[in-house]
Design an enzyme around this catalytic site. Sequence first.
Site, short mmCIF file in Angstrom:
data_model
loop_
_atom_site.label_atom_id
_atom_site.label_comp_id
_atom_site.label_asym_id
_atom_site.label_seq_id
_atom_site.Cartn_x
_atom_site.Cartn_y
_atom_site.Cartn_z
N GLU A 20 0.84 -1.21 0.00
CA GLU A 20 0.00 0.00 0.00
C GLU A 20 0.87 1.25 0.00
OE1 GLU A 20 -3.42 0.25 2.74
OE2 GLU A 20 -2.47 2.10 3.49
N TRP A 52 -6.81 6.99 -0.93
CA TRP A 52 -7.67 8.07 -1.41
C TRP A 52 -8.03 8.93 -0.21
CZ3 TRP A 52 -9.93 8.95 -6.32
CH2 TRP A 52 -11.02 9.81 -6.36
N GLY A 111 -14.40 6.06 4.89
CA GLY A 111 -13.59 7.26 5.00
C GLY A 111 -13.68 7.86 6.38
#
Length: 603
Positions: A20, A52, A111
């Site tokens: 990642e 993101w 998120g």
Amino acid sequence: MKLVDKISSYSSSHPFYTFEFFPPRTDQGFENLLPRIVRMSNLNPLAISITWGAGGNTKDTSLNLAELTQSEYQLDTILHLTCTNMEKGMVDEALRAAKERGIQNILALRGDPPRGKEEWIATDPRFQHALDLVTYIRSHPEFSSHFCIGVAAYPEGHPDHLVDEETEMKLLKEKIDAGADFIITQVFYDEEKFISWVKQVRQRGITVPIIPGIMPIQTYQSFVRLTKLTGSIVPAQVMSDVDAIKHNDQLVKDYGVELAVRMIRRITTESNVSGVHFCTLNLEKSVQRVLETLKWIGHSPQVVPNKLIEEPVTSLPPSGTITPITASNTATLGLVNIPPTKTEVGSGELNKADSWDDFPNGRWGDFKSPAYGVQGPWGNNDAINPGTLSEWGNPQSLDDLTTVFLKYLLSESTTTPFSSDPILAESKLILPHLRKLTERGWWTVGSQPAADGVRSSDPVVGWGPPTGYVFQKSFVEFFCTTDDLRRIEQKVVEKGDGWVHYYAANSKGEYRTNVPEDGRNAVTWGVFAGQELIQTTIIEHQSFLAWKEEAFSIWSDWASFYRPNSPERNLLEGVHKDRWLINVIHHDYKQYEALWTFISDVV
């Protein structure tokens, strides 16, 4: 290729692994991340993932980076996608852009939680949870069959503690039933808890691949901050082990590798997972050392439809070399021009390309490092936690704000909106000076004392390997008024004598400095046995402006927790609008009091 297809086709003597990365904050960091990814691709990950930012705040850089890795470097890429705070139409745009770039894998995330929950209204009410995103993709004729979808899971419970363990398990099952294909877990350090959790997941009838998130410990400070951010439960023995060596950066890094190896060996044996996901923090050496210790590198798995061929590699590229990269499309992507290179990043100035930024010191680090401005797993940054608001009271005046920062300096509170950790021992060395500035209404948010050849093993200012000496120039950073800034600028001209540099910016985009355009201030460096000189902290234009954006966004986030037109909100929004962030550096590191004498003259 879809990740689940690659997993089902994978056949090797060892489990697969994925890496990642997050989009760096500066152009130089982006430029140096690309060859780093190329080098790490030589370790043969099954795929890589690109984070993101919350609300799409890294949309362009995330998509640009994912396009390069997917199309230019032929690395199957998983694009993270959050739904919270996404403007209407942004999800469609992101999915369409990913599809056009040949990306077939999405990690669907909720998120970061929205700021100011009392007043927050979803800009696109269709997307408030990861489940909404999974359901939408699977029901959309344009995206349904194209994307392989992954979702997050939390073996130790969600870091926001929104629901209990039973409810969390039900929500995971709902995401899988809605069409998710694989699971990547939050980072953890308690393998016992993970093994038990996997058994519970399988008992619920969830059969999709589970990929555990592994983050080798890089530094003590990042370990403490990120475990707090992710809500990870650190076993008492691990915490004791790390605490015992926290003043030796090299030992911490070595221990991080050993711990990761031990965890991976156990969980891949006892929980029957077929692969692991490395949260690299955009650093490479520790991950490479883990794989070397596990003896997982040395062969090159090649996945073809319904078949995997494992070909022996006659020789791996030597550590620190860079495979030439093609940047034919960087101009059209709006990126810096990245010429093909056969030399090491920073050759002649920095250490080997794979390890020159292994020892970041403090918030700043080196703006050229891909790890500059390190983010948490899945791209989340430190955010204001509603639970900490009570610690700061309800500031309605400038004096109230001064009290918030003073209580932190005096250890009467453990956080401010600008620091999620208690005041450092290093800051306590200059506490009288910081207190004097804060009492004046110059709220300090960053500083360090001067140090002239202190042993690197020193428990307060030491860092890196123990066989060396470290040096520091003193600096201080604070918020002040326009009139205060003018007084400082005048004093720099009158008494700076070339020894004092400053950077100042506000939320309106105004920027003032006496540093030449190409100037760079190394304020922390070390000299160690058998190594080149290491510069770990560099303050210059890009790094200061990148931090400035974040610093003023903190004022906005803080304000958003209070009702519109409330005294608290009006105060914080006024500070955001009217104050300047200023950083003052004194270059005479041999004179411990030089900076503070200069500042006293201004005061």
